[in-house]
Every structure is written in structure tokens, then in C-alpha cells.
Design a protein around this motif. Structure first.
Motif, short mmCIF file in Angstrom:
data_model
loop_
_atom_site.label_atom_id
_atom_site.label_comp_id
_atom_site.label_asym_id
_atom_site.label_seq_id
_atom_site.Cartn_x
_atom_site.Cartn_y
_atom_site.Cartn_z
N UNK B 15 0.79 -1.23 0.00
CA UNK B 15 0.00 0.00 0.00
C UNK B 15 0.83 1.28 0.00
N UNK B 16 2.11 1.19 0.38
CA UNK B 16 2.90 2.41 0.41
C UNK B 16 3.32 2.81 -1.00
N UNK B 17 3.74 4.05 -1.12
CA UNK B 17 4.23 4.52 -2.42
C UNK B 17 5.57 3.87 -2.70
N UNK B 18 5.85 3.54 -3.93
CA UNK B 18 7.07 2.84 -4.31
C UNK B 18 7.39 1.66 -3.40
N UNK B 19 6.51 0.67 -3.34
CA UNK B 19 6.78 -0.46 -2.45
C UNK B 19 8.07 -1.17 -2.86
N UNK B 20 8.78 -1.66 -1.84
CA UNK B 20 10.04 -2.34 -2.11
C UNK B 20 9.83 -3.84 -2.20
N UNK B 21 10.36 -4.44 -3.24
CA UNK B 21 10.20 -5.88 -3.38
C UNK B 21 11.21 -6.62 -2.52
N UNK B 22 10.72 -7.59 -1.75
CA UNK B 22 11.62 -8.41 -0.93
C UNK B 22 12.17 -9.55 -1.77
N UNK B 23 11.35 -9.96 -2.76
CA UNK B 23 11.77 -10.96 -3.74
C UNK B 23 11.29 -10.44 -5.08
N UNK B 24 12.21 -10.40 -6.05
CA UNK B 24 11.90 -9.73 -7.30
C UNK B 24 12.08 -10.66 -8.51
N UNK B 25 10.97 -11.14 -9.02
CA UNK B 25 10.95 -11.88 -10.27
C UNK B 25 11.93 -13.07 -10.30
N UNK B 26 11.71 -13.99 -9.39
CA UNK B 26 12.60 -15.15 -9.31
C UNK B 26 11.94 -16.40 -9.88
N UNK B 27 12.67 -17.08 -10.76
CA UNK B 27 12.22 -18.35 -11.31
C UNK B 27 13.29 -19.39 -11.04
N UNK B 28 12.88 -20.51 -10.49
CA UNK B 28 13.83 -21.61 -10.30
C UNK B 28 13.05 -22.89 -9.99
N UNK B 29 13.71 -24.02 -10.21
CA UNK B 29 13.08 -25.31 -9.93
C UNK B 29 13.96 -26.10 -8.97
N UNK B 30 13.34 -26.62 -7.91
CA UNK B 30 14.07 -27.47 -6.96
C UNK B 30 13.60 -28.90 -7.15
N UNK B 31 14.55 -29.83 -7.09
CA UNK B 31 14.19 -31.24 -7.26
C UNK B 31 14.68 -32.05 -6.08
N UNK B 32 13.93 -33.12 -5.85
CA UNK B 32 14.36 -34.10 -4.85
C UNK B 32 15.75 -34.58 -5.25
N UNK B 33 16.61 -34.80 -4.29
CA UNK B 33 17.92 -35.37 -4.59
C UNK B 33 19.04 -34.38 -4.76
#
Lengths: 286, 283
Positions: B15-33
Motif C-alpha cells: 500500500x505504500x508509495x514505491x513499495x520495495x520488493x523483498x523478492x523480485x521476479x525469481x524463477x527456479x526449480x528445486x528437485x528431490x535429490x
């Protein structure tokens, strides 16, 4: 000359209560420790978890008093100092702990730094001067009006150190102040305390589990089972790698690498502590 | 089992002006092992990211897919995600609360609604995984040493038998031997049970020695996702992000600068030793 910090045959015991057996068990955390710390020195204390390092620091800060023996801080015997005067000892030997979030109380950085001296009744004008000086010394004057919540871990620890400095201590005791910090934060804190030691002559007692933080100290004390088992320069102590390993400790990576290379027959000196030393020694072989 | 983050972003105060992203556009895949390390300066967004991974936080943008299913879609049982992706917080020993170690570790399986026998079976297995044997079952968690408490708390998450285990600085405050022991146990868990590991750490040496994949965060963004060997080649960029490289990397660069023909992409003392001996013509 007045002794600065002296521990004389210090024993510290506490009672642990085992619920099942309904009996008390006496645990000896410090066992006949004698040591002197010279004013202006930089001492690192190493030891595995439970070896008695933190207990030792708390004795110097008079948070704990010896069961037997005596601790003298700037001439004052902690056991014979009346309770209402213990703050004088704590002012001389301030303590910084591991978790920066647990020791910051002010809403604004300057409030936090002023908390200690305000509590001991320092007048307002003097207070403002002290806060400014303390913040300058840790390189945080630009953050004077900031909220501590927004600072990094390293910055928070520097604020905690500034809070101590505002009390004009002769000695700062630090119990794993870098355990929760990222590499940059660790570096910031280490550089700050080295500078305070060098420029202001403040005695530093630093407890750490990071062996690399001990290489620039004047003296390294290693504890095991409530006793001092090694006491010497970093070079002396880190030359004893096998013994250190036997008590759950290690040596800096570069020291271990040099040790391994020596085992392979390379003619390197013992107790190499820095990258420069190792590089130099290896290049002179080639 | 695989967990996929697709263009995930999170803003804490939208809700604030210019909110700050704590996580910004992250793509990744985690696999078992797999065994991944996650590094980044304080405040870079690591803790937020791992909480998105196990569904404690819902991203403001993007999707989280567990085996292809959107976990924040209506009707998806988030409990499944939290069971399959276990998260061990920093200083987890503060969360121990039961009368005995065994009861404490049983708490998770109990919540899964498992019968008592299976709860205990799982708890015992988890405790042995972290090196706590039968002598500890009836001990009060509060009688344990700091390192043992940490292990008991980790066992509590292990008893849920997650496919992926995320540990947020599990070795903070442990002595060198305690660090090595715990990391060796985590490696064994990865190798023997195939549990996927995400190790959040401030120790470059630890991620270099244990992880086969290294994720690096800087100002809310994922800036590297590669092998530790490749990532630490960028040690100068890492320094600019408040990070560093293992000491041996600096040793090799210093030797190279002095004209010794060495490879600089080493990760461990053992590798550095072999490379130096080779360059000096000793082996």
C-alpha cells in the motif's frame, strides 16, 4: 602499575536441577583459571560450545561472580564490590552479544546509543557529544536519525558497539558478535574493533568460532572443559592443528592448506596465517 | 517431486508509495535429490524466498507449482506443501517445547494424524539421522547442550519426512567440529534418502564444500544459479554484493598473479593442495 584485568584461580560452579531424580548436580564451568589481560591488548578466546568461553567473559563483566578465586577489573575485585557499584565494572568492561536484534532498544539510532550513558546520569550536553563521538568511531554517524530496524546485521552490531563506547569503556568484551552476520558484516565489525583497539587503545576480548578472526589478534586463548589449554600468539596456537582438532576446533583454511602441503613434503614454515604469507612461501620454492 | 517458482515476486507493504520488493521476479526449480546452497547479504531476500518455497508466504506475483500444481489455487491443500518442503528456521532450538526429546520430535508426525506407533518410529529415525541415540529419548530438551538442542529441533522437521529440506543457517553459533558434524549428517541425508537440500548459509566455505548448486541473491533478485565452481569464479562480483569466496580461491588467484600456472576454480583445501603440487611439479 595498576593491574587491568586479572583472574586469580577462578572457579565457577552452578547447580543444575535434574527433575527426575530430585537432586542437584553441581556443574563446574570454570576450573582454576588464572590469567592477566594487559591494557590495550586484543585477545581472542576460542573453544568449543560449552568450553566455558562465555562464562569467562561474564566473569570479567561481573555478570557472574566466581565461586572461588577472584576477578579484578581495573583494580576492583568483583566479589567484594557491593552490588550497587557493579555498574562501574560493567561500564569499564562492556559486553556485546551475538544477536544484534536482542540488544537494540531505541527507535532511533541516536536514542539507542544514548541509552547507557543516560542511565548513569550523564548530563545532556555531554551526552550528545558522546553519542556523536561514538557513532563517528564506528563509522555510523550518517545513520544517527535512522531506525535501527532497517540496518544490516553488521550495522546493528556497530550500533551496539557505539552504545558501549558512549560509556567510555576501557575494555569491550564480545561474545560471538559475528555469528549471525554475512561476510561483509563480519568484515565491518572486525575492522571496527581493530581500529578501536589501535586508535583508542581499548582492550578487546573477542570470543568467536571463526578461526580467521583470530589471526590478527595479539593473543589467542583456547579453552576446553573450563580450563585454558593454550595461550599464545596466533602463530603459536595455530601451529598446533592436531591438538586443536582434538578439542573440536580448527585453523584458518589457509593455515590448513599450508599444513597439508607441508605433509606432502613442501618446505613451508609452520603456522602460516595469511594468504600473502602462503603465496610468498610458495613462490620462493618455485 | 519438484517445486517450481515461476516469476515470483513479493512485496510486504503493497500500500505504500514505491513499495520495495523483498523478492523480485525469481524463477527456479528445486528437485528431490539435489543439494543447493543459498547465499546473499543480510536483507537480500533469502528468508523471504525460503518461506515462499514452503508456502508460509504467498507471492504477490508469480506462481509456485508443486509437481505442476499451483499451490495457491483454491482448494490446494497447503499442508501437503509444508509436509513435502520442510523448513528449519534460524536458531530452531528456541522452538522446542515438549517435556521429552522424543515427544517433541513426534509433534509433527502427530499433527499429520499418524498413529502413535508410526509417530515414534519416524521420530526415532529422525533422531538417529541427526546423531541423537536412544539415550536422548526421555531427556528434557532443556537439559541438552546447544548443539544437541539444534539437532533435536532439526529432527522435528525431518520426522515429517520432507522431500526437500530447507535449512536457514543451521550451523550459526556452532563450533567448527559441530559445524562439520551437522553438515556431514545433512549430506548423508541427501545421499542416502535422496532428500533435496537447500542450505542457507553465510559460510562460503560450507556451501563450496557441500553444495552442487549455488543460488545467489542480491537485492531481492536471483543473480546466479550455477555450480559453486562457476559462481566463485565471480568472486569480485560477489564481494560487491557483500559476499566473498572461500579462502582457497583467494590463495589460487594470488598465486596466479605471481605467475604460478594454477587453476583458480578450486573449492576445497584438498583440491587446492593437488593443484599447487601439480603446478610446482611435485605430482
Amino acid at each position: 602499575m595498576e593491574e587491568f584485568i586479572r583472574l586469580q584461580d577462578v572457579v565457577y560452579e552452578y547447580h543444575a536441577y535434574a527433575e527426575e531424580e530430585h537432586e542437584e548436580e553441581t556443574v563446574r564451568a570454570l576450573s582454576h583459571i588464572s590469567a592477566e589481560i594487559r591494557e590495550g591488548s586484543f585477545v581472542v578466546v576460542l573453544g568449543h560450545n560449552g568450553s566455558g568461553k562465555s562464562t569467562l567473559a561474564k566473569q570479567v563483566n561481573a555478570l557472574l561472580l566466581p565461586t572461588e578465586g577472584y576477578v579484578y577489573v581495573c583494580g576492583a575485585n568483583t566479589r567484594e564490590t557491593p552490588e550497587e557499584d557493579l555498574w562501574k565494572i560493567r561500564k569499564n568492561a562492556g559486553m556485546v552479544f551475538q544477536n544484534p536484534d536482542n540488544q537494540i532498544i531505541g527507535n532511533v539510532v541516536e536514542e539507542d546509543v544514548a541509552f547507557g550513558p543516560e542511565n548513569i546520569g550523564i548530563p545532556e550536553e555531554e551526552l550528545a557529544r558522546r553519542v556523536t563521538r561514538a557513532l563517528e568511531k564506528v563509522g555510523m554517524e550518517a545513520y544517527r536519525m535512522h531506525s535501527p530496524n532497517r540496518l544490516s546485521g553488521g550495522q546493528k552490531q556497530r550500533i551496539a558497539i557505539a552504545g558501549m563506547l558512549a560509556l567510555k569503556p576501557k575494555c569491550i568484551l564480545m561474545d560471538e558478535p559475528t555469528a549471525m552476520l554475512d561476510p561483509m558484516g563480519r568484515k565491518e565489525v572486525l575492522e571496527t574493533v581493530h581500529e578501536l583497539n589501535r586508535k583508542e587503545g581499548i582492550t578487546i576480548v573477542l570470543i568467536t568460532h571463526y578461526m580467521e578472526e583470530a589471526v590478527d589478534a595479539d593473543r589467542v586463548i583456547v579453552m576446553d572443559r573450563g580450563q585454558i589449554v593454550m595461550d599464545g600468539t596466533p602463530k603459536e596456537v595455530f601451529s598446533r592443528m592436531e591438538e586443536l582438532r582434538a578439542i573440536r576446533m580448527s585453523v584458518p583454511e589457509v593455515t590448513e592448506l599450508a599444513y597439508e602441503l607441508r605433509k606432502e613434503g613442501l618446505d613451508l614454515p609452520e603456522g602460516i596465517l595469511s594468504i600473502e604469507e602462503l603465496t610468498e612461501a610458495l613462490c620462493s620454492l618455485n | 517431486m519438484q517445486l517450481e517458482l515461476k516469476s515470483v515476486s513479493l512485496v510486504y507493504d503493497p500500500d505504500v508509495q514505491n513499495p520495495k520488493k523483498a523478492v523480485d521476479d525469481i524463477s527456479l526449480t528445486l528437485r528431490k535429490g539435489e543439494f543447493a546452497g543459498l547465499i546473499g547479504h543480510t536483507g537480500s531476500g533469502k528468508s523471504t524466498l525460503v518461506q515462499i518455497m514452503n508456502g508460509l508466504l504467498k507471492p504477490t506475483e508469480g506462481t509456485v507449482l508443486l509437481d505442476g500444481q499451483d499451490v495457491h489455487e483454491k482448494g490446494f491443500p497447503l499442508r501437503n506443501l509444508r509436509r513435502q518442503v520442510g523448513l528449519v528456521f534460524q536458531y530452531p532450538e528456541y522452538q522446542l517445547f515438549e517435556e521429552t526429546v522424543l515427544k517433541d520430535v513426534c509433534f509433527g508426525p502427530k499433527n499429520l494424524g499418524l498413529p502413535k506407533e508410526e509417530q515414534e518410529e519416524r521420530a526415532k529415525k529422525a533422531l538417529s539421522r541427526v546423531g541423537l541415540d536412544a539415550r536422548y529419548y526421555d531427556a528434557s530438551p532443556f537439559e541438552l547442550s546447544g548443539g544437541e538442542k539444534r539437532r533435536a529441533a532439526i529432527a522435528g522437521v525431518l520426522a515429517m519426512e520432507p522431500d526437500i529440506l530447507i535449512l536457514d543457517e543451521p550451523t550459526a553459533g556452532l563450533d567448527p567440529q559441530g559445524r562439520n558434524d551437522l553438515l556431514a549428517e545433512i549430506r548423508k541425508l541427501n545421499e542416502e534418502e535422496g532428500t533435496g537440500i537447500v542450505l542457507v548459509s553465510h559460510s562460503m566455505e560450507d556451501v563450496a564444500a557441500y553444495a552442487s548448486r549455488l543460488l545467489v541473491m542480491n537485492h531481492a533478485r536471483l543473480v546466479y544459479d550455477d555450480t559453486p565452481r562457476h559462481v566463485f569464479e565471480h568472486y569480485k562480483e560477489l564481494e560487491a554484493m557483500g559476499l566473498s569466496a572461500p579462502q582457497v580461491v583467494y590463495v589460487m588467484h594470488a598465486l596466479e598473479a605471481r605467475g604460478l600456472d594454477v587453476r583458480t576454480d578450486v573449492l576445497t583445501i584438498e583440491e587446492a593442495k593437488r593443484e599447487i603440487l601439480r603446478a610446482l611439479g611435485r605430482k
